[in-house]
Design an enzyme around this catalytic site. Sequence first.
Site, short mmCIF file in Angstrom:
data_model
loop_
_atom_site.label_atom_id
_atom_site.label_comp_id
_atom_site.label_asym_id
_atom_site.label_seq_id
_atom_site.Cartn_x
_atom_site.Cartn_y
_atom_site.Cartn_z
N ASP A 7 -98.01 51.87 -4.80
CA ASP A 7 -97.12 50.80 -5.26
C ASP A 7 -95.91 51.48 -5.89
O ASP A 7 -95.92 52.69 -6.14
CB ASP A 7 -97.85 49.92 -6.30
CG ASP A 7 -96.97 48.80 -6.84
OD1 ASP A 7 -96.20 48.21 -6.05
OD2 ASP A 7 -97.03 48.52 -8.06
N SER A 8 -94.90 50.68 -6.20
CA SER A 8 -93.76 51.21 -6.93
C SER A 8 -94.13 51.55 -8.37
O SER A 8 -93.32 52.13 -9.08
CB SER A 8 -92.63 50.18 -6.94
OG SER A 8 -93.05 49.05 -7.68
N CYS A 70 -98.34 46.83 -2.57
CA CYS A 70 -97.01 46.43 -3.00
C CYS A 70 -96.47 45.47 -1.95
O CYS A 70 -96.39 45.82 -0.77
CB CYS A 70 -96.13 47.68 -3.09
SG CYS A 70 -94.40 47.33 -3.44
N ASN A 71 -96.12 44.26 -2.39
CA ASN A 71 -95.60 43.27 -1.45
C ASN A 71 -94.23 43.69 -0.90
O ASN A 71 -93.92 43.47 0.26
CB ASN A 71 -95.45 41.92 -2.14
CG ASN A 71 -96.79 41.31 -2.50
OD1 ASN A 71 -97.29 40.44 -1.80
ND2 ASN A 71 -97.38 41.74 -3.60
N GLU A 149 -93.82 47.25 -16.48
CA GLU A 149 -93.73 48.72 -16.52
C GLU A 149 -93.56 49.23 -17.95
O GLU A 149 -93.91 50.37 -18.25
CB GLU A 149 -92.57 49.21 -15.65
CG GLU A 149 -92.84 49.09 -14.15
CD GLU A 149 -93.90 50.05 -13.63
OE1 GLU A 149 -93.82 51.24 -13.93
OE2 GLU A 149 -94.83 49.57 -12.94
N CYS A 181 -96.26 39.63 -5.81
CA CYS A 181 -95.91 40.97 -6.31
C CYS A 181 -97.13 41.43 -7.08
O CYS A 181 -97.68 40.66 -7.89
CB CYS A 181 -94.70 40.92 -7.23
SG CYS A 181 -94.40 42.49 -8.09
N THR A 182 -97.57 42.65 -6.84
CA THR A 182 -98.83 43.09 -7.43
C THR A 182 -98.73 43.32 -8.95
O THR A 182 -99.76 43.50 -9.61
CB THR A 182 -99.35 44.37 -6.74
OG1 THR A 182 -98.31 45.36 -6.76
CG2 THR A 182 -99.74 44.07 -5.30
N HIS A 183 -97.51 43.30 -9.49
CA HIS A 183 -97.38 43.36 -10.95
C HIS A 183 -97.74 42.01 -11.60
O HIS A 183 -98.09 41.97 -12.78
CB HIS A 183 -95.95 43.72 -11.35
CG HIS A 183 -95.60 45.18 -11.20
ND1 HIS A 183 -95.44 45.78 -9.98
CD2 HIS A 183 -95.37 46.14 -12.13
CE1 HIS A 183 -95.13 47.06 -10.17
NE2 HIS A 183 -95.07 47.31 -11.47
N1 DGL Z 1 -95.46 45.65 -7.21
C1 DGL Z 1 -94.44 45.42 -6.30
C2 DGL Z 1 -94.66 44.32 -5.31
O1 DGL Z 1 -95.77 43.97 -5.06
C3 DGL Z 1 -93.05 45.90 -6.47
C4 DGL Z 1 -92.31 45.58 -7.70
C5 DGL Z 1 -90.98 46.30 -7.67
O2 DGL Z 1 -90.99 47.53 -7.65
O3 DGL Z 1 -89.91 45.67 -7.69
O4 DGL Z 1 -93.74 43.79 -4.75
#
Ligand code: DGL
Length: 263
Positions: A7-8, A70-71, A149, A181-183
């Site tokens: 993921d990011s 990560c989406n 983050e 988004c996985t966050h």
């Molecule tokens: N966790 C991420 C996702 O699922 C990316 C968030 C990001 O880096 O902007 O999209």
Amino acid sequence: MKIGLFDSGLGGLTVVREVKRQLPEASIEFFGDNGRNPYGPRPREEIVRFSRQILDFLAEKGIDLAIIACNTATAAALSEVQGAYPFPVLGVIEPGARAALAVSKNRRIGVIATQFTIESGAYTLTLQSLDPEVQVLGQACPLFTPLVEQGKTSGPEVEAAAREYLTTFQGSGIDTLVLGCTHYPLLLDVIRQHLDPGINIVDPAEATVAQAKSLLKTKVAAPAAVPPTYRFYTSGDPELFARLGSNILGCPLEHVERVTFPT
Ligand code: DGL
């Protein structure tokens, strides 16, 4: 059995958490690109390049399957990288879309995600390819990932951002919201408070890991010869990753190593 995920940043750990729940015998190699977070505002070419660098790195670890946790990277890069490695590469968007359709009764589905994911139309296209009747309402939430983050999953800044983004859905008639988004599962409590009651909330992690489990079923059936190992790599600060990551996974992160790539 070894699964690679990336993921990011920290969000991908919500998918790791689900792997640990559904596949406790699997070893995990996780790369968090915290040093280049967020991906959401970046152009497609850059996200594809980062995804390839990370998948090349994970491939060297001898993984049996990779999950793009990560989406944004799924929307940008999945079609480019699928078939390029000697193991299956799964994304989170199609499983998330299927899971949303499985619970939605009125076919009005909301999606919250990064700017890139919303602008790419990836969820809308995938949902409509599975059900042409579905109506999709998307909302980008650019402040959510940077807050997570920094370890901020509650408090006034999160509340203010949630209030701003989630008004989109008030009175919209959606019966289901995808956390695209996985966050965002880390902000679940706050998100829920700002939605009309009764809306289904879908985290694509569960369906994604179920898909991985069925692809790995021959290996799942074999008894694990050795206890699983969990290794984490970050392009950011390993101490911060270990501290915030252990809160997400509910256990100490023993192996956290800093790894960077040329940008
Ligand atoms: N966790 C991420 C996702 O699922 C990316 C968030 C990001 O880096 O902007 O999209």
